[in-house]
Each structure stands twice: as C-alpha cells, then as structure tokens.
Design a protein around this motif. Structure first.
Motif, PDB file in Angstrom:
ATOM      1  N   SER A 188       0.851  -1.192   0.000  1.00  0.00           N
ATOM      2  CA  SER A 188       0.000   0.000   0.000  1.00  0.00           C
ATOM      3  C   SER A 188       0.885   1.239   0.000  1.00  0.00           C
ATOM      4  N   GLY A 189       0.301   2.353  -0.396  1.00  0.00           N
ATOM      5  CA  GLY A 189       1.052   3.596  -0.456  1.00  0.00           C
ATOM      6  C   GLY A 189       1.545   4.090   0.886  1.00  0.00           C
ATOM      7  N   ASP A 190       0.994   3.567   1.994  1.00  0.00           N
ATOM      8  CA  ASP A 190       1.467   3.981   3.318  1.00  0.00           C
ATOM      9  C   ASP A 190       2.733   3.232   3.741  1.00  0.00           C
ATOM     10  N   GLY A 191       3.247   2.375   2.849  1.00  0.00           N
ATOM     11  CA  GLY A 191       4.465   1.635   3.149  1.00  0.00           C
ATOM     12  C   GLY A 191       4.237   0.249   3.712  1.00  0.00           C
ATOM     13  N   SER A 192       3.009  -0.062   4.105  1.00  0.00           N
ATOM     14  CA  SER A 192       2.724  -1.397   4.638  1.00  0.00           C
ATOM     15  C   SER A 192       2.615  -2.402   3.498  1.00  0.00           C
ATOM     16  N   CYS A 193       2.823  -3.663   3.832  1.00  0.00           N
ATOM     17  CA  CYS A 193       2.723  -4.715   2.822  1.00  0.00           C
ATOM     18  C   CYS A 193       2.383  -6.024   3.521  1.00  0.00           C
ATOM     19  N   VAL A 194       1.242  -6.605   3.183  1.00  0.00           N
ATOM     20  CA  VAL A 194       0.872  -7.904   3.719  1.00  0.00           C
ATOM     21  C   VAL A 194       1.309  -8.968   2.718  1.00  0.00           C
ATOM     22  N   VAL A 195       1.749 -10.122   3.231  1.00  0.00           N
ATOM     23  CA  VAL A 195       2.228 -11.176   2.341  1.00  0.00           C
ATOM     24  C   VAL A 195       1.557 -12.504   2.672  1.00  0.00           C
ATOM     25  N   GLU A 208       3.899   3.053 -10.511  1.00  0.00           N
ATOM     26  CA  GLU A 208       4.925   4.034 -10.141  1.00  0.00           C
ATOM     27  C   GLU A 208       4.710   4.529  -8.716  1.00  0.00           C
ATOM     28  N   ARG A 209       3.468   4.581  -8.296  1.00  0.00           N
ATOM     29  CA  ARG A 209       3.149   5.036  -6.948  1.00  0.00           C
ATOM     30  C   ARG A 209       3.747   4.094  -5.898  1.00  0.00           C
ATOM     31  N   LEU A 210       3.777   2.789  -6.203  1.00  0.00           N
ATOM     32  CA  LEU A 210       4.284   1.790  -5.264  1.00  0.00           C
ATOM     33  C   LEU A 210       5.705   1.341  -5.587  1.00  0.00           C
ATOM     34  N   ALA A 211       6.164   1.622  -6.797  1.00  0.00           N
ATOM     35  CA  ALA A 211       7.505   1.226  -7.234  1.00  0.00           C
ATOM     36  C   ALA A 211       8.118   2.389  -8.004  1.00  0.00           C
ATOM     37  N   PRO A 212       8.551   3.442  -7.305  1.00  0.00           N
ATOM     38  CA  PRO A 212       9.099   4.624  -7.986  1.00  0.00           C
ATOM     39  C   PRO A 212      10.274   4.245  -8.887  1.00  0.00           C
ATOM     40  N   GLY A 213      10.232   4.715 -10.116  1.00  0.00           N
ATOM     41  CA  GLY A 213      11.279   4.385 -11.081  1.00  0.00           C
ATOM     42  C   GLY A 213      10.910   3.247 -12.006  1.00  0.00           C
ATOM     43  N   PHE A 214       9.718   2.675 -11.831  1.00  0.00           N
ATOM     44  CA  PHE A 214       9.300   1.570 -12.696  1.00  0.00           C
ATOM     45  C   PHE A 214       9.385   1.969 -14.162  1.00  0.00           C
ATOM     46  N   GLY A 215       8.841   3.121 -14.504  1.00  0.00           N
ATOM     47  CA  GLY A 215       8.778   3.540 -15.902  1.00  0.00           C
ATOM     48  C   GLY A 215      10.129   3.625 -16.578  1.00  0.00           C
ATOM     49  N   SER A 216      11.148   4.001 -15.827  1.00  0.00           N
ATOM     50  CA  SER A 216      12.474   4.165 -16.417  1.00  0.00           C
ATOM     51  C   SER A 216      13.120   2.824 -16.768  1.00  0.00           C
TER      52      SER A 216
END
Length: 543
Positions: free
Chosen positions: A96-103, A430-438
């Motif tokens: 999530s955009g708040d930095g949390s991640c459930v797996v 890009e919101r969750l993985a900045p730099g994806f587009g590059s």
C-alpha cells in the motif's frame, strides 16, 4: 457421411479443459481427435518470446494454484511428461502507499507474522481459518471434478462436520468479501489478502460468496503456493498434449469447427471451416463457451427454445486488458516484501476495491484500476536474461463501456485508448515502485478484442467463461441445467469454464464432461446387455 475420419470422440478446443477431457477419454481406451481453431494449442495457457528474444511472456494465465491442487490434473502425473513446478520466496504481496505490505507465504508462520504486524491476533485468526481449510479441503477439492448435486463430497463434508458446524460453514460460504474480512481480521492486512484474491473474478467486496472465493485462493496459496511451470505457461499445455499423444490421441491445429452435426437428436460429428466432416462414434465434447456452442455451432433446429433464451441472458464476466513488459531490472517496489513475491496485488485497500468494482458495475472504466501483477526473476530465472525482468499485469474493464471515471476512454479499445489505459496502470505501479517507468524496455498492450482473437472463448476479454456471481454458479451454470455437462443433444457435452466449476486452470469442466460421456457409454452397454438377456430369457420360455 462418406469418406470421413471416424474416431470414438471429438474434442473441440485444445485449451486445458479440452486436453484434460481428451486425456481422460484416452485413458479409458477411446480414440480421440482434438480440433483447435488457433495455430497452436493451449488456449489461454501459452507462452512466447513475444516482445524480444530471451524474455518469455505468458499469454494470459500464469500462476497455477488450482492446477497444482486439482484432482483432475494431479491424476494425470504431468511431471512424468517433463512438467516442473517452481515457487517463489513468497506466494504474493499486497503493498500500500502507506508503506505497509501484507504477504502470503507457504510458511504459515511467515503469513501469520505478516498479519500480526497489522493487528495482533490476526495471525492466529488465519491459523484457525487455514485449519478449517485443511479439514474441508479433501471434500472441497472433489467439488472441482463433481457436477452438482455433489452428493458424495457433500456427504464427506457432513461426516467431517457436526450439524452446528456445518451451518457455520454454510454461512461462511455466503459472506461477502467485506463481511468475511471484518469478522475474521481486526487489521487491514488480512482483509486485503481476501479481497485481492476474490477480485481475480468479477466479485466485488460487497458480493455474496465473494469471501469464500478469496479465502479458498488464499488457502491454496498457503498450502500449494502459486506455482509456475518452469519455462513458461505453455509447458503445462505441452505436457498435456504429450501425454495425450502418448496414448494415441491426435491434435490438429488451424482446424476451426463450424458445425456440430446432429442426426436424430444425437451428435455424430463435426464439420470444419474448410468443409471437412469428421465423425464421432461415441461423443463430441465442446470445450467452448456456452453461447458459442448453442448459438453458433449447433443448428437452431437442434436447440430447444428455452436454451436459446437462456443463452441470450447469459452474463459474461468483466472484460480484461493485459499489459506485458520487458524490464532492464527487477521492479523497484518500495516495500521490500513485494520484491520477493511473484504475484503482487496493486490497490490501496478494500475500500478502494469497492470504488473500482462499483465503477465497473456502472459500466465505467475505473479511475484507479486494480492490477494483478506478475514478475518472474525470483521464481524462474529462465524467463529473462540475468539482471533483467519479465512482467505483466491485467486489469478489468466493463464488457460494455458507458463512460470513464478517469478521463475520456470510450471502450473503442483502439491503439490510442489502450495506450491511455496502460499509462493509467503504470501510474498505479509508479506510486508503489518509484522508477518503474524508467526500466521499461518494451511494452505490449492486449485489449479485449485482441484476447478474443487469440482464443474465441475469451469473449470480450472475459477470462472465466461467464460471471462468477451466485446467480450463475452451481446448478445455474450456464443455465438452469443443474450445472451438468450434458446438453439436450445426446452424445454432446459442454466441457468449458461455462459449466461448473467455472473459470481457472484446474481441468474440472473437462474432467466432468469426459466422465459424463464415459458414464453414458456404460449405461448404453448395460441397456443392451439387459435387452439381450431379456430376449434370451423370452426365447427360452417359448422353447
């Protein structure tokens, strides 16, 4: 018919359901001919170096918890045909955009710890749910290969559960995603896991039975993972085809069926688009969607009016747009856990899924699309050169677009509109993985029309053979025919995801159709034997 090829059975379609059905018949000693309209086998289970050499992209489906667990596929022992399943470090992640991640992990302790990080006690709640799954799974998985009414699996469930618990489980199966999550998890992590998995089908967070869909996929992921065939999805189809050919079965591609031939109320063969007629002594199995069978492949005179009316009200699941990428490096997810998971769900929360699915129900293209995202570098290094990445995502759009919640899309799905939607999806990434587009080397966008052109069963880009809503499940799938593969034409069976148990790569519809064809043949032999016995007895009495 004169000078025609004759086999015991003809199977229309060389996707997983058709190939499972053909294998089942071949195991019973039948001669089988499979006819595939496309130039290769597999249906939605294919893979190619579609964008550039050295990068293997799966065409549609990619991860196979249902195949790994399904009795229909397990009994075929495809590992003996060279199939090899691979697993990633994790099963899936939902950042999530708040930095949390459930797996979700195949390690129960790791899954529980992730859930506890959102709310203490949620890990223990998942342990209880997973224990229930382990208790019910043997009978539950039998439902994949048993047509309604599933008497024996139901009796096994009743034997496992006391009456009071059986009522609790029945209630659990009816819960919506939202209610299921609220009843079992205090934190957002568990609710995200259930909701994200349920949204693989056209089930909204508010839809009855959605909770059990999400729960079953999570439980399967916990137990068997979301494995992939080493080398690409097409290796699963190849293994099914090799096994069939080893048993004498034949497969012909570029062989579109134009008509199922019916004489005196019985299917006797097919006519192909190039004018050939092929005869079937015992059965024709159609691994095609129900409307295609009843409204196109059969003569109108052979289909009861009630069935044609049912087909006109048949509801498709949501359309799909799929994007493939080749990347210069693995995806730079902000959440470290997402870098270890081959499957990533991309949306903020259950509330966000409610908004997206409500827009879909209204006929609107969602402003912030939900993505199921796949990446391979951590699960199958053979899919891309070292240090690179092969990735894909799909998102749902309405079957009939009435508007766009996020801009000017009209549902024409021409190149410009597909590029616009792909850009919208990449902004979510890009919101969750900045730099994806590059990192993008090449990109391909397949719209609903492209998917249907590649496989006629994917009507409008629908992946599940028809809606998974409760009004089109079990005895109502695809019509009020009790979910069984038999059709009003003797010797003709529907063997696609349009019948129970529906979509997913598990081979259930093919297995059920093949078993029905074999059972009819046994009944016919028994009837002949009884008639012969009665005639002999009568003759002896006269003598």
């Amino acid at each position: 018919m004169h000078d025609v090829t004759v086999t015991d059975a003809i199977v229309i379609g060389a996707g997983p359901n058709g190939l499972v059905a053909a294998n089942r018949l071949a195991d019973a000693g039948w001669s089988v001919q499979v006819l595939e309209a496309q130039s290769e086998i597999g249906g939605a289970v294919r893979s190619h170096e579609a964008l550039e050499p050295g990068f293997v992209n799966d065409h549609c489906s990619a991860f196979y918890p249902l195949a790994a667990a399904s009795p229909a596929i397990r009994r075929l022992d495809l590992e003996a045909q060279g199939l090899r399943w691979l697993h990633g470090p994790l099963v899936l992640a939902h950042p999530s955009g708040d930095g949390s991640c459930v797996v979700l992990s195949r390690d129960l302790d790791e899954t529980a710890a992730s859930l506890d990080s959102f709310a203490p006690g949620d890990g223990e709640a998942w342990r209880r749910l997973f224990a229930l799954w382990r208790e019910l799974a043997p009978a539950g998985l039998d439902l994949l290969v048993t047509p309604p009414p599933a008497v024996l699996p139901a009796l096994r469930l009743l034997a496992t559960l006391r009456p009071a618990r059986a009522l609790d489980v029945a209630r659990l199966a009816l819960l919506s995603v939202r209610r299921f999550g609220e009843e079992h998890f205090a934190g957002d992590g568990g609710r995200r896991l259930i909701a994200g998995n349920a949204l693989h089908a056209d089930l909204t967070p508010e839809t009855a039975i959605g909770g059990v869909f999400g729960f079953v996929l999570c439980a399967l992921g916990q137990e068997v993972g979301f494995p992939v065939p080493a080398g690409g999805a097409g290796r699963l189809s190849d293994a099914l085809a090799r096994r069939l050919r080893d048993r004498g079965g034949a497969i012909e591609c570029d062989a579109a069926v134009e008509r199922v031939l019916v004489r005196r109320g019985r299917a006797v063969g097919v006519r192909t688009a190039d004018g050939r007629e092929l005869a079937a002594r015992r059965a024709v199995l159609a691994a095609v969607d129900a409307p295609q069978l009843y409204l196109r492949l059969l003569d109108e005179r052979d289909v009861p009016g009630s069935v044609r009316r049912d087909m006109r009200r048949f509801e498709w699941d949501w359309s799909t747009v799929k994007i493939d990428w080749t990347l210069d490096a693995p995806v730079p997810w902000h959440a470290a856990e997402a870098r270890r998971a081959p499957v990533v769900h991309v949306t903020e929360s259950v509330d966000a899924l409610t908004v997206q699915s409500s827009q879909l129900r209204m006929g609107l293209v969602p402003e912030h699309p939900f993505l199921v995202f796949g990446q391979y570098s951590m699960i199958d290094p053979s899919r891309q050169p070292a240090g690179k990445e092969t990735a894909w995502a799909y998102t749902h759009v309405p079957q009939r677009v009435r508007g766009d919640a996020g801009g000017r899309l009209t549902g024409r799905w021409d190149a410009a509109e597909l590029e616009e939607l792909a850009g919208r999806c990449e902004r979510e990434l890009e919101r969750l993985a900045p730099g994806f587009g590059s990192l993008v080397r090449r990109r391909r966008v397949l719209g609903p029309g492209d998917l249907q052109a590649s496989d006629g069963n994917l009507v409008g880009g629908a992946l599940n053979g028809g809606s998974a809503q409760v009004h089109q499940q079990l005895v109502f799938r695809p019509t009020s025919s009790f979910g069984r593969p038999a059709t009003p034409i003797r010797g003709l069976y529907l063997a696609s995801a349009s019948i129970h148990p529906g979509g997913g790569v598990h081979g259930g519809p093919g297995e059920i159709a093949a078993r029905a064809a074999l059972a009819e043949r046994r009944r016919a032999r028994t009837a002949v034997a009884l008639a012969a016995g009665a005639a002999t007895a009568a003759a002896l009495r006269r003598s």
